[in-house]
Enzyme design. Structure first.
Site: not given
Ligand code: AGP
Length: 646
Positions: A641, A519, A523, A27, A74, A2, A542, A526
């Site tokens: 975000k 990571e 990416k 966000r 949200w 939100c 395994h 998401e």
């Molecule tokens: C990353 O691409 C994500 N959107 C998410 O995993 C993010 O890194 C996570 O929510 C942590 O956020 P922060 O670094 O603001 O704590």
């Protein structure tokens, strides 16, 4: 999550609120709304979906007023719907916007229903509007301006006193067109200080079009604002009182108040350091792409206050207590979520190898509920781009009384809760990161963690002058090497055309590049919605090898390190099953392109900096795959975000 924006001005506030909502779109949200007060009338407009829907509704029915609040929602309590969109009203006279969760909303709702209030939504927020209204009605009719102000404050305090949970709130009342009320408890809220107008926002970015001066409210603060004055209270105590006609300090940063004004100094005005353009896309198609390309520059900025050009480690940047605490560090506990967690996993390799300091890494949502056994001398480190992630904050708050040596926040937002509540801090200077998929925040976190490993390595007597000089040179070379890696973009974009059809992908790495692979998989998931899994390459046989066939792309991270030969054997295992390999590989690794194998050569770099460099082509790959698929790159579905609720 939100978003809140609000303001009291001497001009129509609605365009400012609308622009603020647009700036909060990154966000993540599912509905938007706005309420304004105009000559004894409270007007509201809401829309399901994008802010553009609200904007369209506002062209059909124009709102106009000098006092207003607005919100992007949200969904937490109650599904995304028009009825659940904020602002919520009571008695056609009170409007409320709220971020957070009111945990005791059910008993409050039952009581208010008993008093005759009718609820029109499934939200916890509507309780706040009715609760305020009921307390307001208990006050006697105000006879003059001072009494009106006292009445509002008394009702607001009585309301806040009954709320359990987390909130950032903005509240307006039809009969008080000069007053905006706000409060913060467990959810961020800033006051934007203007000239003859003041604002509130859950994020300074929402207000950069009108001001670059902000007051970060502390937990438990509430404030009463007019277009000229801001009074901030902690309980009934005034902790700050500010008038907008104060002179501006010539030197940026914390400003002083004018003569004759109260200057308690408890809530300083901070100038936003990145400038209003930082949150614009410029010529880039998406924020994510802009942020990927900013990495050479922001890595340099991030290291600038931590390292002299001659290579001296500037440990004072950690804060005044660092000199006493650092020699006592025996272990490190890293806690974070998502991408920040992956940065922590990479750092474990560095901290143990370079500093000889045992290191554990855990996701905050698990850590916060565990009975941890804390070893003496353990430094507790949180990692977060936003500094407002609910689980990470909760882990920090728990850690503060769990017997850790000290708390350190590595964060991108200076005024954030995480930074303010930690003893030591290290800032990443990545600038605002708007794309939901974290990119530059990740690589700048890695740079800071590499620096921390050098600091602790020196402290523990594990790095002599020559070792240190070599590692520092590696860090200093990074911006230029990143520029070279970014030149791979056209080739990666071409590859993405064939990739977008895939439904599953494996990412492989070894050592510190296993979390880099994790990571990369995150990416891709998401923003392109392709299922992606990361494995330590040695784990292939395994189990996951069973998945490999010619429909399964396998992306590998293959720098020239001590594990390269082992990784090559793992790649043979994939080839033998018909798997298609996409290798991000050291140019000197001797891998050649052939049917089913595509190599992207990267410069040979030292082991310390390879994870930072090899992360970048994976970011580009996910971006271009998402582009081909036509997904909403900067605002992927279902994601926010900054995850400020549990
Ligand atoms: C990353 O691409 C994500 N959107 C998410 O995993 C993010 O890194 C996570 O929510 C942590 O956020 P922060 O670094 O603001 O704590």
């Amino acid at each position: 999550m939100c978003g809140i924006v609000g303001g009291i001005a001497q001009r129509d506030i609605t365009p400012i609120l609308l622009e603020g909502l647009k700036r909060l779109e990154y966000r993540g949200y599912d509905s938007a709304g706005m309420a304004v007060v105009r000559t004894g009338e409270l007007q509201r407009e809401r829309a399901l979906g994008k802010v553009a829907e609200l904007e369209a509704a506002l062209t059909r029915r124009r709102l106009n007023g000098r006092l207003g609040i607005a919100h992007t929602r949200w969904a937490t309590h109650g599904k995304p719907s028009l009825a659940n969109a904020h602002p919520h009203l009571s008695s056609a006279s009170v409007a409320v916007v709220h971020n957070g969760i009111i945990e005791n909303f059910e008993p409050l709702k039952a009581r208010l229903e008993g008093q005759g209030y009718r609820f029109h939504s499934d939200t916890d927020t509507e309780v706040i509007a009715h609760l305020f209204d009921s307390h307001y009605r208990e006050q006697h009719e105000p006879r003059h301006a001072q009494e009106a102000r006292d009445t509002l404050l008394a009702a607001f305090r009585a309301t806040l006193g009954e709320l359990h949970g987390a909130y950032a709130l903005g509240l307006i009342h039809r009969d008080h067109p000069e007053h905006l009320l706000c409060a913060r408890m467990g959810s961020p809220l800033v006051i934007g200080v203007g000239s003859g107008e003041h604002f509130i926002g859950s994020d300074p970015l929402a207000l950069l079009q009108v001001t670059d001066r902000f007051i970060y409210l502390e937990e438990g603060d509430h404030a009463l604002m007019t277009s000229h004055d801001i009074v901030i209270f902690d309980g009934e105590q005034v902790v700050e009182e500010i008038s907008s006609d104060m002179p501006q300090s010539p030197d940026a940063g914390t400003e002083q108040l004018g003569a004759g004004r109260r200057a308690l100094g408890a809530r300083p005005i901070i100038r936003y350091e990145h400038g209003s353009q930082a949150a614009n896309k410029g010529d880039y198609r998406h924020f994510m792409l802009k942020e990927i390309h900013e990495q050479p520059e922001v890595l340099r900025d991030t290291l600038a206050d931590k390292l002299t050009p001659e290579g001296t480690l500037l440990t004072a940047v950690l804060g005044p207590e660092a000199a006493e605490l650092l020699p006592q560090v025996r272990q490190v506990q890293l806690v974070a979520c998502g991408t920040s967690y992956h940065a922590g996993l990479v750092a474990r390799y560095w901290l143990e190898a370079l500093a000889g300091v045992p290191c554990s890494v855990e996701v905050a949502s698990e850590f916060r509920y565990r009975h941890v056994a804390v070893q003496p001398g353990t430094l507790f480190v949180t990692l977060s781009q936003s500094g407002e992630t609910a689980d990470t904050l909760a882990a920090l708050r728990f850690a503060k009384s769990a017997g850790y040596l000290a708390t350190l926040a590595i964060c991108n937002v200076p005024g954030s809760s995480l930074v303010r509540e930690s003893q030591l801090r290290l800032m990443t200077h990545a600038g605002p990161e708007i794309g939901v998929a974290s990119t530059k925040a990740f690589t700048t976190q890695l740079a800071v963690l590499a620096w921390l490993a050098l600091v602790l390595g020196r402290q523990q007597g594990r790095l002599d002058d020559a070792d240190l000089a070599e590692q520092v040179a590696a860090l200093q070379a990074l911006p230029e090497q990143l520029r070279q890696v970014l030149e791979l973009e056209p080739a990666i974009a071409e590859l993405a055309n064939g990739f977008a059809e895939k439904r599953h992908t494996l990412f492989l790495g070894r050592g510190a590049h296993y979390p880099v692979a994790m990571e990369g998989a995150l990416k891709l998931k998401e923003i392109s919605y392709i299922h992606a899994e990361a494995y330590a390459a040695g784990e292939l046989k395994h189990g996951p090898l069973a998945l490999v066939d010619d429909a399964m792309p396998v992306v590998t991270v293959a720098p020239s390190d001590t594990l390269l030969e082992k990784l090559k054997s793992n790649l043979q295992e994939v080839r033998a099953r018909g798997g298609r390999l996409i290798n991000f590989v050291c140019e000197r690794a001797g891998l050649v392109d052939e049917e089913g194998v595509r190599n992207f050569p990267l410069p040979k770099v030292p082991e310390l900096t390879a994870p930072i460099l090899y992360s970048v082509p994976l970011q580009l790959l996910s971006y271009h795959v998402a582009l081909v698929k036509g997904t909403d790159v900067d605002k992927p579905r279902n994601l926010a975000k900054s995850v400020t609720v549990e």
